[in-house]
Each structure stands twice: as C-alpha cells, then as structure tokens.
Design an enzyme around this catalytic site. Structure first.
Site, mmCIF file in Angstrom:
data_model
loop_
_atom_site.group_PDB
_atom_site.id
_atom_site.type_symbol
_atom_site.label_atom_id
_atom_site.label_comp_id
_atom_site.label_asym_id
_atom_site.label_seq_id
_atom_site.Cartn_x
_atom_site.Cartn_y
_atom_site.Cartn_z
ATOM 1 N N VAL A 158 5.530 -3.843 -4.244
ATOM 2 C CA VAL A 158 6.013 -4.820 -3.271
ATOM 3 C C VAL A 158 5.412 -4.465 -1.917
ATOM 4 O O VAL A 158 5.431 -3.297 -1.508
ATOM 5 C CB VAL A 158 7.560 -4.802 -3.185
ATOM 6 C CG1 VAL A 158 8.054 -5.744 -2.111
ATOM 7 C CG2 VAL A 158 8.188 -5.148 -4.524
ATOM 8 N N GLY A 196 2.670 3.913 -3.601
ATOM 9 C CA GLY A 196 3.990 4.500 -3.428
ATOM 10 C C GLY A 196 5.098 3.500 -3.155
ATOM 11 O O GLY A 196 6.251 3.876 -2.999
ATOM 12 N N HIS A 197 4.780 2.199 -3.096
ATOM 13 C CA HIS A 197 5.802 1.189 -2.720
ATOM 14 C C HIS A 197 5.725 -0.004 -3.654
ATOM 15 O O HIS A 197 5.198 -1.049 -3.248
ATOM 16 C CB HIS A 197 5.572 0.738 -1.275
ATOM 17 C CG HIS A 197 6.744 0.068 -0.655
ATOM 18 N ND1 HIS A 197 6.962 -1.292 -0.716
ATOM 19 C CD2 HIS A 197 7.777 0.566 0.047
ATOM 20 C CE1 HIS A 197 8.065 -1.598 -0.056
ATOM 21 N NE2 HIS A 197 8.572 -0.494 0.416
ATOM 22 N N PHE A 198 6.180 -0.040 -4.729
ATOM 23 C CA PHE A 198 6.752 0.998 -5.567
ATOM 24 C C PHE A 198 5.900 1.068 -6.821
ATOM 25 O O PHE A 198 5.474 0.025 -7.308
ATOM 26 C CB PHE A 198 8.193 0.655 -5.932
ATOM 27 C CG PHE A 198 9.072 0.489 -4.715
ATOM 28 C CD1 PHE A 198 9.611 1.600 -4.079
ATOM 29 C CD2 PHE A 198 9.342 -0.769 -4.194
ATOM 30 C CE1 PHE A 198 10.432 1.453 -2.966
ATOM 31 C CE2 PHE A 198 10.153 -0.921 -3.081
ATOM 32 C CZ PHE A 198 10.696 0.196 -2.461
#
Length: 147
Positions: free
Chosen positions: A54, A47-49
């Site tokens: 990252v 989810g990041h990203f």
C-alpha cells in the site's frame, strides 16, 4: 502538457523521491492535474507492507505537494533556482478514502486557492479512476530563498 523531462527541470526532487510522472492539464494560476504511475518497483513497497503493498499516505501528500509546486512555479512564470526552496508548510482536513496499490494510476489534482508573499494554499485530491483516494481541504506550501 508537461512530460518528465520538463518536470525534472521544474522540481529538484529525484529518484526515489520524485513522485510525479506527467502533467495532464494545467490552467495557469488555477488548477493542475498530474499523473503518478504506481509500480511494484517503488522502494517503499518492500516494507509497506510486504504481504499487501500500500502506498504510504504521507507519500501521497508529498506527491500532491509536488503537483502543487508545479502549479505555483507556472503561476509565477518562474523556475526554481539553486537558492529557491519550496517547502511543504501544512495540511488541513486530510481524509484517506481508498488504499493505493501497485498498478494504480494516481491522478493528483490541485486548485490554487491563495497566493501571497510566497505562501501558497491549495485544495487537493488524489484519484484512482473515479474513486477519491485522498482528499485535502488545504495544503500549504512556502517558497523561500536561502543564502
């Protein structure tokens, strides 16, 4: 200097929150250098990203706190016991200078600045190769015994 098996004996963290893989150098009561291999399998990358993975800055700070905890326990010739908690207490002067991505090797460095009454202050930074990823003027942790 210290492999993952020894780290697991020193820190209470476990997957997915154990963020250090190996201690590279350790000078008792002074400095530590720790390795964190950053892989695409890290759960936070989902989810990041999704389009550009990252490592979250707060997790880099947590990794530095875990490295600092290893230095603190070693400085005291102590190991954590069931009722000893090492809390992240504060951070001052944080600068994020470079993104950390899958495939990077994050080298975490901590220098013990002060140790008094269970409060520890460190100067820390995280490097990828020769580049500074995160620089922290002061990371503060507190060691407490709970009932």
């Amino acid at each position: 200097m210290m492999d993952i098996h020894t780290i697991l004996k020193q820190l209470p963290h476990r997957y997915p929150f154990l963020l250090v893989d190996r201690v590279l150098d350790l000078e008792k009561g002074k400095t530590i250098r720790v390795l964190k291999n950053v892989t695409m399998n890290e759960p936070f990358f989902q989810g990041h990203f999704p389009q550009r993975p990252v490592m979250p800055g707060v997790l880099m700070l947590e990794a530095m706190a875990q490295a600092a905890a290893l230095l603190a326990f070693h400085a005291l010739d102590a190991s954590p016991c069931g009722n000893t908690i090492y809390y992240f207490a504060g951070v001052d002067g944080v600068r994020f200078k470079r993104p950390v991505e899958p495939g990077d090797q994050l080298i975490l460095e901590a220098e013990l600045l002060r140790m008094k009454a269970g409060i520890f202050r460190f100067k820390t930074r995280a490097m990828v190769g020769d580049e500074v990823a995160v620089d922290v003027d002061q990371l503060t942790c507190a060691m407490r015994t709970v009932a």
